[in-house]
Design an enzyme around this catalytic site. Structure first.
Site, mmCIF file in Angstrom:
data_model
loop_
_atom_site.group_PDB
_atom_site.id
_atom_site.type_symbol
_atom_site.label_atom_id
_atom_site.label_comp_id
_atom_site.label_asym_id
_atom_site.label_seq_id
_atom_site.Cartn_x
_atom_site.Cartn_y
_atom_site.Cartn_z
ATOM 1 N N LYS A 124 52.460 73.551 -13.698
ATOM 2 C CA LYS A 124 51.319 74.303 -13.616
ATOM 3 C C LYS A 124 51.770 75.627 -13.105
ATOM 4 C CE LYS A 124 47.025 74.451 -15.462
ATOM 5 N NZ LYS A 124 46.421 73.421 -16.392
ATOM 6 N N ASP A 164 45.748 77.873 -20.339
ATOM 7 C CA ASP A 164 44.698 77.566 -19.524
ATOM 8 C C ASP A 164 43.673 78.633 -19.378
ATOM 9 O OD1 ASP A 164 44.249 75.076 -17.549
ATOM 10 O OD2 ASP A 164 43.845 76.597 -16.376
HETATM 11 P P1 NDP Z 1 39.491 79.725 -20.915
HETATM 12 O O1 NDP Z 1 39.801 80.894 -20.414
HETATM 13 O O2 NDP Z 1 39.189 79.734 -22.576
HETATM 14 O O3 NDP Z 1 37.620 79.581 -20.578
HETATM 15 C C1 NDP Z 1 37.011 79.220 -19.615
HETATM 16 C C2 NDP Z 1 35.851 79.514 -19.086
HETATM 17 O O4 NDP Z 1 35.087 79.072 -17.975
HETATM 18 C C3 NDP Z 1 35.165 80.772 -19.371
HETATM 19 O O5 NDP Z 1 33.904 80.831 -20.168
HETATM 20 C C4 NDP Z 1 34.938 81.313 -18.157
HETATM 21 O O6 NDP Z 1 34.015 82.373 -18.053
HETATM 22 C C5 NDP Z 1 34.605 80.045 -17.503
HETATM 23 N N1 NDP Z 1 34.933 80.093 -15.962
HETATM 24 C C6 NDP Z 1 36.383 80.371 -15.587
HETATM 25 N N2 NDP Z 1 36.606 80.284 -14.268
HETATM 26 C C7 NDP Z 1 35.048 80.321 -13.882
HETATM 27 C C8 NDP Z 1 34.628 80.284 -12.704
HETATM 28 N N3 NDP Z 1 35.329 80.531 -11.463
HETATM 29 N N4 NDP Z 1 33.268 80.161 -12.377
HETATM 30 C C9 NDP Z 1 32.305 79.915 -13.657
HETATM 31 N N5 NDP Z 1 32.999 79.903 -14.827
HETATM 32 C C10 NDP Z 1 34.379 80.196 -15.054
HETATM 33 O O7 NDP Z 1 39.816 78.462 -20.615
HETATM 34 P P2 NDP Z 1 39.929 77.127 -21.062
HETATM 35 O O8 NDP Z 1 38.775 76.750 -21.828
HETATM 36 O O9 NDP Z 1 41.297 77.017 -21.577
HETATM 37 O O10 NDP Z 1 39.779 76.275 -19.632
HETATM 38 C C11 NDP Z 1 38.565 75.589 -19.103
HETATM 39 C C12 NDP Z 1 38.879 74.494 -18.206
HETATM 40 O O11 NDP Z 1 39.640 73.317 -19.110
HETATM 41 C C13 NDP Z 1 39.996 74.798 -17.052
HETATM 42 O O12 NDP Z 1 39.531 73.714 -16.204
HETATM 43 C C14 NDP Z 1 41.155 74.167 -17.654
HETATM 44 O O13 NDP Z 1 42.080 74.018 -16.724
HETATM 45 C C15 NDP Z 1 40.604 73.080 -18.336
HETATM 46 N N6 NDP Z 1 41.847 72.593 -19.351
HETATM 47 C C16 NDP Z 1 42.007 73.476 -20.511
HETATM 48 C C17 NDP Z 1 42.969 73.111 -21.363
HETATM 49 C C18 NDP Z 1 43.469 74.006 -22.613
HETATM 50 O O14 NDP Z 1 44.204 73.314 -23.491
HETATM 51 N N7 NDP Z 1 43.242 75.117 -22.621
HETATM 52 C C19 NDP Z 1 43.586 71.578 -21.391
HETATM 53 C C20 NDP Z 1 42.972 70.837 -20.306
HETATM 54 C C21 NDP Z 1 42.184 71.155 -19.443
HETATM 55 P P3 NDP Z 1 34.433 83.850 -17.854
HETATM 56 O O15 NDP Z 1 34.852 84.255 -19.203
HETATM 57 O O16 NDP Z 1 33.372 84.511 -17.030
HETATM 58 O O17 NDP Z 1 35.579 83.824 -17.085
HETATM 59 O O1 2IT Z 2 45.286 71.375 -18.103
HETATM 60 C C1 2IT Z 2 46.041 71.042 -19.096
HETATM 61 O O2 2IT Z 2 46.154 69.990 -19.505
HETATM 62 C C2 2IT Z 2 46.188 72.263 -19.998
HETATM 63 N N1 2IT Z 2 45.821 73.414 -19.600
HETATM 64 C C3 2IT Z 2 47.068 72.216 -21.185
HETATM 65 C C4 2IT Z 2 48.536 71.930 -20.750
HETATM 66 C C5 2IT Z 2 49.673 72.007 -21.918
HETATM 67 O O3 2IT Z 2 50.868 71.909 -21.523
HETATM 68 O O4 2IT Z 2 49.251 72.026 -23.042
#
Ligand code: NDP
Ligand code: 2IT
Length: 446
Positions: A124, A164
Site C-alpha cells: 500500500k 484507493d
Molecule cells: P473514494 O475516495 O472514491 O471515496 C471515499 C469516500 O469515503 C468519500 O465519500 C469520502 O468522503 C469518504 N471518506 C473518506 N475518508 C473519510 C473519513 N475520514 N471520514 C468520513 N468519510 C470519509 O475512495 P474509495 O471508494 O476507493 O474507498 C473507500 C473505502 O474502500 C476505503 O476504505 C478503501 O480503502 C476501500 N477500498 C477501495 C477499493 C477500490 O478499489 N477503490 C478496493 C477495496 C477497498 P470525502 O469526499 O468527504 O472525503
Molecule cells: O484496498 C484495496 O484492495 C484497493 N484499494 C485496491 C487495490 C488494487 O490493487 O486494486
C-alpha cells in the site's frame, strides 16, 4: 514467538501505530489454532516475519500550486509481502495518511490478495496530500512529483499500485503517464488504468459489485432474498456508488450515502436517476453529498453524522474509511434490525463493533473478504496486460462473481463454528494466512 508475544512486542516497538496494531491483533487472535498446529512456523519465527513489512519507502513530494506556492507532502510505499506474487495494492491520497494507516492497509492487503486465488503479494502507498479542492493541474503536478520519486521501486513484476481513497481514474492516469516516461516502458505497472491504455472492463465497478456478490452469498446461507431490503451505505466515492448501482439493479433499497461532512437519508430509497446525479456530482463537479439533499425533495441531510444511528436498515455496507463503525454504532444498527454487514471499506468496524456483530450472530463479512473484488479485477487487469489482450465486460464480470464465490467458500470452510455460525473473520484470516505462510516456509528465511 507465540502470537500473543508478537503482538506485545509490536506494541512496544511501534507504540504510535494504533491502526497497524489493531489490524495485526485481529488477524493473530483468529489464527492461533492453526499456528499452534504447525510447530515449524514458530521455529522459523514466521508470524513476526509476516507482520513486519518487507520494506518501506518514504520520501518528500514537492510541488507548485496554481498560485506559485510550493508545497511539501510526504509520500510512502509499504511493500509488505511478496511470497505469493508481486507486491500489489492501492495508493491513498488523504490528509490523514500516515505510516500506521498504510502499514495496516498493506498488512490487510497481503491476506486479501491471498484470498483472491490470484498471484499477488501485499502493498500500500500514499500521501498526506488531499486532492479535495485542488485543480486538475495541481493534481497532475502532484502525481508527477510523487511518481518521480517512486518509479524506481515499482514495475509490472515488482510492485503494481492502483487506486484507493482520493485516487481514482484521473490520478492513476497521471501517475501511469509519469511512470511510462521515467521508466521508458509501456507495461501494466498500474491497475485501474483508462480503457484506452490497458485498463480492464469492470475495474471501476469491481469493489462495489464484488461486495454485493459476496453479500448475496452470505444471504443465501440463510435463505434471504435481497429484493426490497433496506441497505445503508456510507461514503459516496468509487466503492459506495458502484455498490449502490448493483443493489438498485437487484431491487434493493439504498437508504443512505455519506461523505466526510455528513449523511443523506433517502427514506423512499435512491432512484437510478438520483444515483446518476451522485456519479456526476462526485466525479465531474467534485461536489459534496449535501448538494444531493439540496437538489431532491424527501432527502434529509445530517451534517457531521454517520449513517448508523440515523438510518434504520436491514443491511449495512460501510464504504468510506477505517473505524467508521464503533461499538455504539454497532449496537444502534443491531437494535434497528440490521441483520448483515458487508464491508466495502478496509477495517471500517472497530474491534468492539465486530464483537457486537458476532455476539448478535449477524452475517458479518470483514473487508478483506467482502471488498476483495477490486484487487481481484486488478489481478485480471495484470493478466490481460501480460497477454496484451482485453476481455469483454461479461468475461470479467463472470470471473469476478466466481472469485467472490470462491472467497465465500474458503470463509465457510475455515470459519464455520460448532453451532453452524460462520465466523467470516476467522475464515478469511485462516485461509489467507495459510497460503502465504506455506509459501514463505518453502522459500526460506528472507
Ligand atoms: P473514494 O475516495 O472514491 O471515496 C471515499 C469516500 O469515503 C468519500 O465519500 C469520502 O468522503 C469518504 N471518506 C473518506 N475518508 C473519510 C473519513 N475520514 N471520514 C468520513 N468519510 C470519509 O475512495 P474509495 O471508494 O476507493 O474507498 C473507500 C473505502 O474502500 C476505503 O476504505 C478503501 O480503502 C476501500 N477500498 C477501495 C477499493 C477500490 O478499489 N477503490 C478496493 C477495496 C477497498 P470525502 O469526499 O468527504 O472525503
Ligand atoms: O484496498 C484495496 O484492495 C484497493 N484499494 C485496491 C487495490 C488494487 O490493487 O486494486
Amino acid at each position: 514467538m507465540k502470537a500473543a508475544e508478537v503482538i506485545d512486542d509490536l506494541k512496544r516497538r511501534f507504540p504510535n501505530e494504533p491502526e497497524y496494531i489493531q489490524a495485526v491483533d485481529e488477524v493473530l487472535t483468529t489464527i492461533e489454532d492453526v499456528y499452534n498446529d504447525n510447530p515449524e512456523f514458530e521455529r522459523y519465527n514466521l508470524i513476526e516475519r509476516l507482520c513486519i513489512p518487507d520494506r518501506i519507502f518514504s520520501f518528500r513530494v514537492s510541488w507548485v500550486d496554481d498560485k506559485g506556492k510550493v508545497h511539501n507532502n510526504m509520500g510512502y510505499r509499504v511493500q509488505h509481502n511478496n511470497a505469493i506474487g508481486p507486491y500489489k495494492g492501492g495508493i491513498r491520497f488523504h490528509s490523514s495518511v500516515n505510516l500506521s494507516i498504510l502499514k495496516f492497509l498493506a498488512f490487510e492487503q497481503t491476506f486479501k490478495n491471498s484470498l483472491t486465488t490470484l498471484a499477488m503479494g501485499g502493498a500500500k502507498g500514499g500521501s498526506d496530500f488531499s486532492p479535495r479542492g485542488k485543480s486538475d493541474m495541481e493534481v497532475m503536478r502532484f502525481c508527477q512529483a510523487f511518481i518521480s520519486e517512486l518509479w524506481r521501486q515499482i514495475g509490472p513484476d515488482t510492485d503494481v499500485p492502483a487506486g484507493d481513497i482520493g485516487v481514482g481514474g484521473r490520478e492513476v492516469g497521471y501517475m501511469f503517464g509519469q511512470y511510462k516516461k521515467m521508466a521508458r516502458e509501456f507495461t501494466g505497472t498500474f491497475t485501474g488504468k483508462g480503457l484506452e491504455f490497458g485498463g480492464s472492463k469492470i475495474r471501476p465497478e469491481a469493489t462495489g459489485y464484488g461486495n454485493v456478490y459476496f453479500l448475496l452469498e452470505m444471504l443465501k446461507t440463510r435463505g434471504i432474498d435481497i429484493k426490497d431490503k433496506k441497505v445503508a451505505i456510507s461514503g459516496s466515492g468509487n466503492v459506495a456508488t458502484y455498490t449502490a448501482e448493483k443493489l438498485l439493479a437487484l431491487g434493493a433499497k439504498v437508504v443512505s450515502m455519506s461523505d466526510s461532512d455528513g449523511t443523506v437519508h433517502i427514506p423512499g430509497g435512491l432512484t437510478r436517476e438520483q444515483l446518476d446525479y451522485i456519479f456526476k456530482l462526485k466525479n465531474i463537479y467534485r461536489g459534496r453529498i449535501r448538494e444531493f439533499a439540496e437538489e431532491y425533495d424527501g432527502v434529509e441531510y445530517y451534517e457531521g453524522e454517520r449513517p448508523w444511528h440515523r438510518v434504520k436498515c436491514d443491511i449495512a455496507m460501510p464504504s468510506a474509511t477505517q473505524n467508521e463503525i464503533d461499538g455504539d454504532d454497532a449496537r444502534a444498527l443491531i437494535a434497528g434490525g440490521c441483520m448483515a454487514v458487508s464491508e466495502g471499506a478496509n477495517m471500517p468496524s472497530t474491534p468492539e463493533a465486530i464483537r457486537e456483530f458476532q455476539k448478535a450472530r449477524l452475517l458479518y463479512a470483514p473487508g478483506k473478504a467482502a471488498n476483495a473484488g477490486g484487487v481481484s479485477v486488478s489481478g485480471l487487469e495484470m493478466a490481460q496486460n501480460s497477454q496484451k489482450l482485453s476481455w469483454t465486460e461479461e468475461e470479467v464480470d463472470a470471473k469476478l462473481k466466481q472469485i467472490m464465490s470462491d472467497i465465500h467458500t474458503q470463509c465457510v470452510k475455515y470459519g464455520t463454528e460448532e453451532d453452524g455460525y460462520i465466523n467470516y473473520v476467522k475464515g478469511a484470516n485462516v485461509a489467507g494466512f495459510m497460503k502465504v505462510a506455506r509459501a514463505m516456509m518453502a522459500q526460506g528465511i528472507l
